[in-house]
Write a protein that holds these residues in place. Structure first.
Motif, short mmCIF file in Angstrom:
data_model
loop_
_atom_site.label_atom_id
_atom_site.label_comp_id
_atom_site.label_asym_id
_atom_site.label_seq_id
_atom_site.Cartn_x
_atom_site.Cartn_y
_atom_site.Cartn_z
N ASP A 1 0.81 -1.23 0.00
CA ASP A 1 0.00 0.00 0.00
C ASP A 1 0.84 1.27 0.00
OD1 ASP A 1 -2.03 -1.80 0.12
OD2 ASP A 1 -2.56 -1.44 2.21
N ALA A 2 2.02 1.24 0.61
CA ALA A 2 2.86 2.44 0.64
C ALA A 2 3.35 2.82 -0.75
CB ALA A 2 4.04 2.24 1.59
N GLN B 1 -5.41 2.73 -7.36
CA GLN B 1 -4.70 3.98 -7.64
C GLN B 1 -4.98 4.45 -9.06
OE1 GLN B 1 -2.01 4.90 -9.75
NE2 GLN B 1 -1.98 6.97 -8.89
N PRO C 1 0.73 5.29 -4.10
CA PRO C 1 0.72 6.68 -4.58
C PRO C 1 1.85 7.01 -5.55
CG PRO C 1 0.48 6.59 -2.19
CD PRO C 1 0.89 5.23 -2.64
N PRO D 1 -0.41 4.55 2.45
CA PRO D 1 -0.30 5.39 1.26
C PRO D 1 0.15 6.81 1.56
CG PRO D 1 -2.31 4.09 1.19
CD PRO D 1 -1.75 3.93 2.57
N LEU D 2 -0.38 7.38 2.65
CA LEU D 2 0.02 8.74 3.00
C LEU D 2 1.50 8.78 3.40
CD1 LEU D 2 -0.85 11.65 3.39
CD2 LEU D 2 -1.54 11.08 5.74
N PRO E 1 -4.26 8.95 -1.15
CA PRO E 1 -3.86 8.41 0.16
C PRO E 1 -4.88 8.69 1.26
CG PRO E 1 -2.00 9.48 -0.91
CD PRO E 1 -3.22 9.83 -1.70
N GLY F 1 -6.92 5.74 3.16
CA GLY F 1 -6.83 5.61 4.61
C GLY F 1 -8.19 5.65 5.27
N GLN G 1 3.55 8.46 0.28
CA GLN G 1 3.52 9.70 -0.49
C GLN G 1 4.48 10.73 0.09
OE1 GLN G 1 0.00 12.41 -0.30
NE2 GLN G 1 -0.17 11.98 -2.48
#
Length: 400
Positions: free
Chosen positions: A26-27, A237, A30, A151-152, A251, A255, A155
């Motif tokens: 997930d990271a 995405q 983005p 994701p955040l 993101p 979340g 990013q």
């Protein structure tokens, strides 16, 4: 011998091991556009393979980590897997082509299979049946915090250090839970319960598993449920970016969806002591089929994109919510008859279900056409297949 961990700390550690896989996928979401620009500008859609190849590595490695942990103990296999995972992350950091990155991600997946499978065997060493399902439910509640934030975090790391900096994060994360495990988690497999790592014994265990109709059906159903999550992660995405032109806010929405879906863990923890696991699984799959049919029909009405985006988000929540009411319960059903071969059982279950899910997802994901239709039809097909499997005679009495 160290004292057993308090239950809350045990749940947190197991959740952190589980969540390493979510972080490792997930990271990266983005930064897909930037990775594609740097590594595969002529075939942007191919960048989603960095997720599915990683998952395939997990599936393949899972076949061996359980038997190894049955022979050498749980902690050494987790430690060895982390070393391979960190090595794959290092190679990913220096990759200059998509092909090298995919090889590195496959190695990461092989390494990640250690903590992923052996952590489940650790839970099975200490708990069984409904109590195991309850523990796994609490683990999944904490697990959802990582994909919610990943994701955040990815990013922001990419903003300051480039997309390669994400692989440094992966290495630090795995190192942290490994140190925690070494210092605090006692070995849960007693020496007298260890089995020699011999292929005839592994084949005997595999044969026993394959003769158990309930286990086989649970593995196949779990593969479909995993496939639904894999497909969402692979395509979400691009749907945000291409379909709805909302890549910048992806993101935050991802979340928010993950946090809302986390409530399924609380619900499942409350239900598993009162309602048969099979009943819970069948019910949520029927609901998922209905929601997916409704979304597909609504999309065909050509409503304004702003309205469709909110409907898409609502439907996406149901997919993650469904996972919280199926995955842990299917694992508990499959593992229940396998306490005497928990390592091999966890390996076969995890490997087979993961590989099945990946094999279903790859061709569907590569058909992305700028709309959510490949996703909605894929989810509908997998949910229907899983429900069909849950109606077979192996689950007939539904008591568990």
């Amino acid at each position: 011998m160290p004292k057993a961990l308090p239950r809350a700390e045990f749940v947190a550690l197991i959740a952190m091991m589980f969540a390493g896989i979510a972080l490792s996928t997930d990271a990266m979401l983005p930064v897909f556009p930037k990775m594609a620009e740097d590594l595969t500008p002529d075939n942007v859609n191919a960048i989603q393979l960095v997720v599915t190849v990683f998952l395939f590595g997990i599936g393949l490695g899972t076949m061996f980590t359980g038997p190894l942990s049955d022979s050498y103990g749980r902690k050494p296999v987790i430690f060895g897997g982390v070393i391979l995972f960190v090595g794959g992350a290092s190679l990913s950091f220096f990759a200059q082509s998509l092909e090298v990155l995919l090889i590195a991600r496959f190695l990461q997946g092989l390494g990640a299979s250690g903590p992923r499978v052996v952590a489940m065997a650790v839970v099975r060493d200490l708990y069984s049946g409904r109590q195991m399902a309850r523990i796994v439910s609490f683990v999944m509640i904490l697990f959802t915090l990582v994909p919610a934030a990943a994701p955040l975090v990815g990013q922001e790391i990419a903003r300051y250090f480039g997309w390669r900096g994400i692989f440094v994060l992966f290495g630090l994360y795995a190192t942290t839970y490994t140190i925690w495990m070494v210092l605090r988690l006692p070995e849960t497999l007693k020496p007298e319960n260890r089995r020699s790592f011999r292929f005839p014994q592994i084949l005997a265990g595999l044969s026993e598993i394959l003769r158990n109709r309930t286990v086989v059906l649970a593995i196949a159903a779990q593969g479909m449920c995993l496939g639904m999550i894999f497909l969402v992660v692979s395509l979400t995405q691009q749907i945000f970016d291409v379909t709805f032109d909302r890549a910048d806010s992806f993101p935050l929405w991802f979340g928010a969806v993950a946090l809302l879906a986390a409530s399924s863990g609380f619900l499942n923890a409350a239900l598993v002591t009162r309602v048969a696991l099979v009943t819970i699984i069948r019910g949520i799959l029927i609901a998922q089929i209905a929601f997916s049919l409704i979304f597909t029909v609504i999309w065909l009405q050509n409503l304004p994109l702003d309205i469709m985006f909110l409907i898409f988000i609502s439907w996406k929540i149901t997919i993650f919510f469904q996972a919280g009411l199926t995955m842990g319960n299917l694992n508990a059903i499959a593992m229940e008859p396998l306490g005497h071969i928990a390592g091999i059982g966890a390996s076969v279950i995890g490997s087979s279900a993961t590989i099945l899910g990946v094999l279903v997802v790859i061709p569907v994901g590569l058909t992305f056409d700028g709309t959510p239709m490949p996703l909605s039809l894929g989810i509908l097909g997998m949910a229907t297949t899983a429900l069909f499997l849950m109606t077979r005679s192996g689950f007939g009495d539904g008591r568990m």
